[in-house]
Design a protein around this motif. Structure first.
Motif, PDB file in Angstrom:
ATOM      1  N   ASN A 194     -17.040 -18.744  10.590  1.00  0.00           N
ATOM      2  CA  ASN A 194     -16.262 -17.805   9.780  1.00  0.00           C
ATOM      3  C   ASN A 194     -15.171 -17.093  10.569  1.00  0.00           C
ATOM      4  O   ASN A 194     -14.094 -16.829  10.047  1.00  0.00           O
ATOM      5  CB  ASN A 194     -17.192 -16.744   9.162  1.00  0.00           C
ATOM      6  N   THR A 195     -15.457 -16.787  11.833  1.00  0.00           N
ATOM      7  CA  THR A 195     -14.510 -16.036  12.654  1.00  0.00           C
ATOM      8  C   THR A 195     -13.530 -16.977  13.344  1.00  0.00           C
ATOM      9  O   THR A 195     -13.941 -17.875  14.081  1.00  0.00           O
ATOM     10  CB  THR A 195     -15.254 -15.214  13.721  1.00  0.00           C
ATOM     11  N   LEU A 196     -12.246 -16.763  13.089  1.00  0.00           N
ATOM     12  CA  LEU A 196     -11.217 -17.601  13.702  1.00  0.00           C
ATOM     13  C   LEU A 196     -11.211 -17.401  15.215  1.00  0.00           C
ATOM     14  O   LEU A 196     -11.256 -16.262  15.700  1.00  0.00           O
ATOM     15  CB  LEU A 196      -9.849 -17.247  13.113  1.00  0.00           C
ATOM     16  N   ARG A 197     -11.175 -18.496  15.959  1.00  0.00           N
ATOM     17  CA  ARG A 197     -11.092 -18.407  17.415  1.00  0.00           C
ATOM     18  C   ARG A 197      -9.820 -17.643  17.805  1.00  0.00           C
ATOM     19  O   ARG A 197      -8.739 -17.932  17.291  1.00  0.00           O
ATOM     20  CB  ARG A 197     -11.094 -19.803  18.022  1.00  0.00           C
ATOM     21  N   ARG A 198      -9.963 -16.681  18.713  1.00  0.00           N
ATOM     22  CA  ARG A 198      -8.849 -15.804  19.057  1.00  0.00           C
ATOM     23  C   ARG A 198      -7.647 -16.579  19.590  1.00  0.00           C
ATOM     24  O   ARG A 198      -6.497 -16.244  19.293  1.00  0.00           O
ATOM     25  CB  ARG A 198      -9.304 -14.779  20.100  1.00  0.00           C
ATOM     26  N   GLU A 199      -7.895 -17.641  20.365  1.00  0.00           N
ATOM     27  CA  GLU A 199      -6.788 -18.406  20.941  1.00  0.00           C
ATOM     28  C   GLU A 199      -5.957 -19.141  19.893  1.00  0.00           C
ATOM     29  O   GLU A 199      -4.826 -19.552  20.153  1.00  0.00           O
ATOM     30  CB  GLU A 199      -7.300 -19.398  21.984  1.00  0.00           C
ATOM     31  N   PHE A 200      -6.538 -19.308  18.677  1.00  0.00           N
ATOM     32  CA  PHE A 200      -5.791 -19.986  17.613  1.00  0.00           C
ATOM     33  C   PHE A 200      -5.157 -19.009  16.631  1.00  0.00           C
ATOM     34  O   PHE A 200      -4.429 -19.433  15.730  1.00  0.00           O
ATOM     35  CB  PHE A 200      -6.702 -20.951  16.848  1.00  0.00           C
ATOM     36  N   SER A 201      -5.419 -17.745  16.789  1.00  0.00           N
ATOM     37  CA  SER A 201      -4.943 -16.769  15.815  1.00  0.00           C
ATOM     38  C   SER A 201      -3.418 -16.776  15.681  1.00  0.00           C
ATOM     39  O   SER A 201      -2.875 -16.950  14.582  1.00  0.00           O
ATOM     40  CB  SER A 201      -5.425 -15.373  16.214  1.00  0.00           C
ATOM     41  N   LYS A 202      -2.720 -16.601  16.785  1.00  0.00           N
ATOM     42  CA  LYS A 202      -1.258 -16.556  16.731  1.00  0.00           C
ATOM     43  C   LYS A 202      -0.645 -17.927  16.404  1.00  0.00           C
ATOM     44  O   LYS A 202       0.254 -18.015  15.555  1.00  0.00           O
ATOM     45  CB  LYS A 202      -0.694 -16.018  18.043  1.00  0.00           C
TER      46      LYS A 202
ATOM     47  N   LEU B 257       3.071 -28.378  20.503  1.00  0.00           N
ATOM     48  CA  LEU B 257       3.107 -27.755  21.829  1.00  0.00           C
ATOM     49  C   LEU B 257       3.851 -26.431  21.824  1.00  0.00           C
ATOM     50  O   LEU B 257       3.414 -25.458  22.449  1.00  0.00           O
ATOM     51  CB  LEU B 257       3.768 -28.713  22.828  1.00  0.00           C
ATOM     52  N   GLU B 258       4.969 -26.367  21.131  1.00  0.00           N
ATOM     53  CA  GLU B 258       5.787 -25.158  21.189  1.00  0.00           C
ATOM     54  C   GLU B 258       5.157 -23.964  20.467  1.00  0.00           C
ATOM     55  O   GLU B 258       5.651 -22.846  20.578  1.00  0.00           O
ATOM     56  CB  GLU B 258       7.183 -25.435  20.634  1.00  0.00           C
ATOM     57  N   LEU B 259       4.051 -24.210  19.744  1.00  0.00           N
ATOM     58  CA  LEU B 259       3.336 -23.113  19.099  1.00  0.00           C
ATOM     59  C   LEU B 259       2.214 -22.558  19.971  1.00  0.00           C
ATOM     60  O   LEU B 259       1.643 -21.514  19.651  1.00  0.00           O
ATOM     61  CB  LEU B 259       2.751 -23.576  17.758  1.00  0.00           C
ATOM     62  N   LEU B 260       1.903 -23.250  21.064  1.00  0.00           N
ATOM     63  CA  LEU B 260       0.819 -22.802  21.927  1.00  0.00           C
ATOM     64  C   LEU B 260       1.272 -21.638  22.791  1.00  0.00           C
ATOM     65  O   LEU B 260       2.424 -21.596  23.239  1.00  0.00           O
ATOM     66  CB  LEU B 260       0.343 -23.957  22.812  1.00  0.00           C
ATOM     67  N   PRO B 261       0.394 -20.669  23.056  1.00  0.00           N
ATOM     68  CA  PRO B 261       0.777 -19.509  23.883  1.00  0.00           C
ATOM     69  C   PRO B 261       1.162 -19.953  25.294  1.00  0.00           C
ATOM     70  O   PRO B 261       0.514 -20.805  25.895  1.00  0.00           O
ATOM     71  CB  PRO B 261      -0.495 -18.653  23.899  1.00  0.00           C
ATOM     72  N   GLY B 262       2.238 -19.395  25.792  1.00  0.00           N
ATOM     73  CA  GLY B 262       2.719 -19.739  27.127  1.00  0.00           C
ATOM     74  C   GLY B 262       3.652 -20.925  27.153  1.00  0.00           C
ATOM     75  O   GLY B 262       4.241 -21.234  28.193  1.00  0.00           O
ATOM     76  N   LEU B 263       3.831 -21.618  26.012  1.00  0.00           N
ATOM     77  CA  LEU B 263       4.731 -22.779  25.961  1.00  0.00           C
ATOM     78  C   LEU B 263       5.825 -22.512  24.933  1.00  0.00           C
ATOM     79  O   LEU B 263       5.593 -22.584  23.733  1.00  0.00           O
ATOM     80  CB  LEU B 263       3.961 -24.048  25.568  1.00  0.00           C
ATOM     81  N   ASP B 264       7.016 -22.192  25.414  1.00  0.00           N
ATOM     82  CA  ASP B 264       8.134 -22.053  24.492  1.00  0.00           C
ATOM     83  C   ASP B 264       8.700 -23.444  24.203  1.00  0.00           C
ATOM     84  O   ASP B 264       8.209 -24.456  24.703  1.00  0.00           O
ATOM     85  CB  ASP B 264       9.202 -21.120  25.050  1.00  0.00           C
TER      86      ASP B 264
END
Length: 320
Positions: A131-139, A231-238
């Motif tokens: 039920n709880t979204l993994r924090r790393e996938f939130s953004k 890839l460009e949606l992952l944190p740290g990867l513009d």
């Protein structure tokens, strides 16, 4: 001539005419019967030919299916045995290039295997409570819906996928919701009030949800195969760093987060931000097996197979 002779002569004449007419009728009947018999023989001949061809096609298709099963079993076992021998699955490895195999009387075959685990894992977005979204996938999840032009669907789709029937803030629960991970990305169309074919598959140059998400993932994204839009949606990867990864991995694949950290443009925190989000090896693979026209073997018969390397099981088998 007496009256009796005249009647006898008339009767003889009538009998002669009847015999002539009967002879003509018999001849016509014989011609019609002959035509019918010839038509029946022709139809039977065509029927036999069609049945023979059909049996031939069935036999050829059975042989093709048997060959595909043989190739699939060998590929699955080979990749399973090689799993621990390499640090990554990447485009430079020759076993991920097309192979042309000549089987003589059994035809010429083209075999190619491709790693998956290359998009957002739509079946592994939540913590073990489902039920709880993994924090790393939130953004990344919210930014993906921004890219699709439907930010309003970010929460409703999570309600569609999670285990419970309680709507989250900004979400909604409907009777049609499956409340479990989908078995196939097309199952998202069950959510007919919100998800349309255009949203799911895109069109007119626009990406769809299927370009960002997959059900065939172990929960992390293989950086050596993920498309640039993921890839460009992952944190740290513009967008610039994502494009560099796509370009560089063709010659120098990534094998660890340390490799990512050395890329020009990576921040000191890039590797930390990608922890638990990315991987460099895949669990799921797509195998395409296609036969070319040779001899009695039908051409253009193709098999698309998805398998799990860990369990060495085939998960999907499609023929076209």
């Amino acid at each position: 001539m007496t009256e009796l002779e005249r009647k006898y002569k008339m009767r003889s004449k009538n009998l002669s005419c009847c015999r002539k007419n009967r002879g003509g009728f018999v001849l016509l009947s014989v011609l019609i019967l002959g035509t019918v018999l010839i038509s029946c023989a022709t139809a039977f001949t065509w029927f036999v030919r069609i049945q023979v061809r059909s049996l031939g096609r069935q036999r050829a298709n059975l042989e093709a299916r048997t060959m595909a099963q043989l190739f699939a079993n060998n590929v699955i076992n080979l990749l399973g045995e090689m799993s621990n021998q390499f640090k990554s699955d990447n485009p430079t490895q020759r076993w991920f290039q097309p192979f042309v195999i000549n089987m003589n009387d059994l035809g010429i075959w083209v075999v190619q295997v491709r790693p998956l685990d290359d998009k957002f894992p739509i079946g592994n977005l939540f913590l073990p409570d489902k039920n709880t979204l993994r924090r790393e996938f939130s953004k990344p999840w919210e930014e993906m819906w921004d890219k699709l032009g439907h930010r309003e669907l970010a929460m409703p789709v999570l309600d569609f996928l999670d285990k419970n029937e309680r709507p989250r803030v900004g979400g909604v629960e409907r009777e049609s919701y499956i409340n479990r991970p989908p078995l196939d990305i097309s199952e998202m169309l069950i959510m007919s009030e919100d998800i349309t074919p255009e949203i799911l598959y895109g069109g007119n140059g626009h990406k769809g949800l299927a370009d960002y998400c997959t059900v065939f993932s172990d929960g992390r994204i293989n950086l050596n195969y993920a498309p640039v839009e993921v890839l460009e949606l992952l944190p740290g990867l513009d967008s610039g760093l994502a494009a560099r990864i796509v370009s560089d991995r063709k010659d120098k694949p990534l094998e660890s987060l340390a490799d990512v950290q050395t890329l020009p443009g990576a921040s000191p925190r890039t590797a930390i931000q990608l922890t638990n989000l990315v991987t460099f090896k895949s669990r799921y693979f797509e195998l395409r097996i296609e036969s070319l026209q040779t001899g009695d073997m039908p051409g253009g018969v193709a098999f698309n197979i998805i398998f799990d390397r860990n369990s060495r099981k085939i998960l999907r088998w499609e023929e076209s």
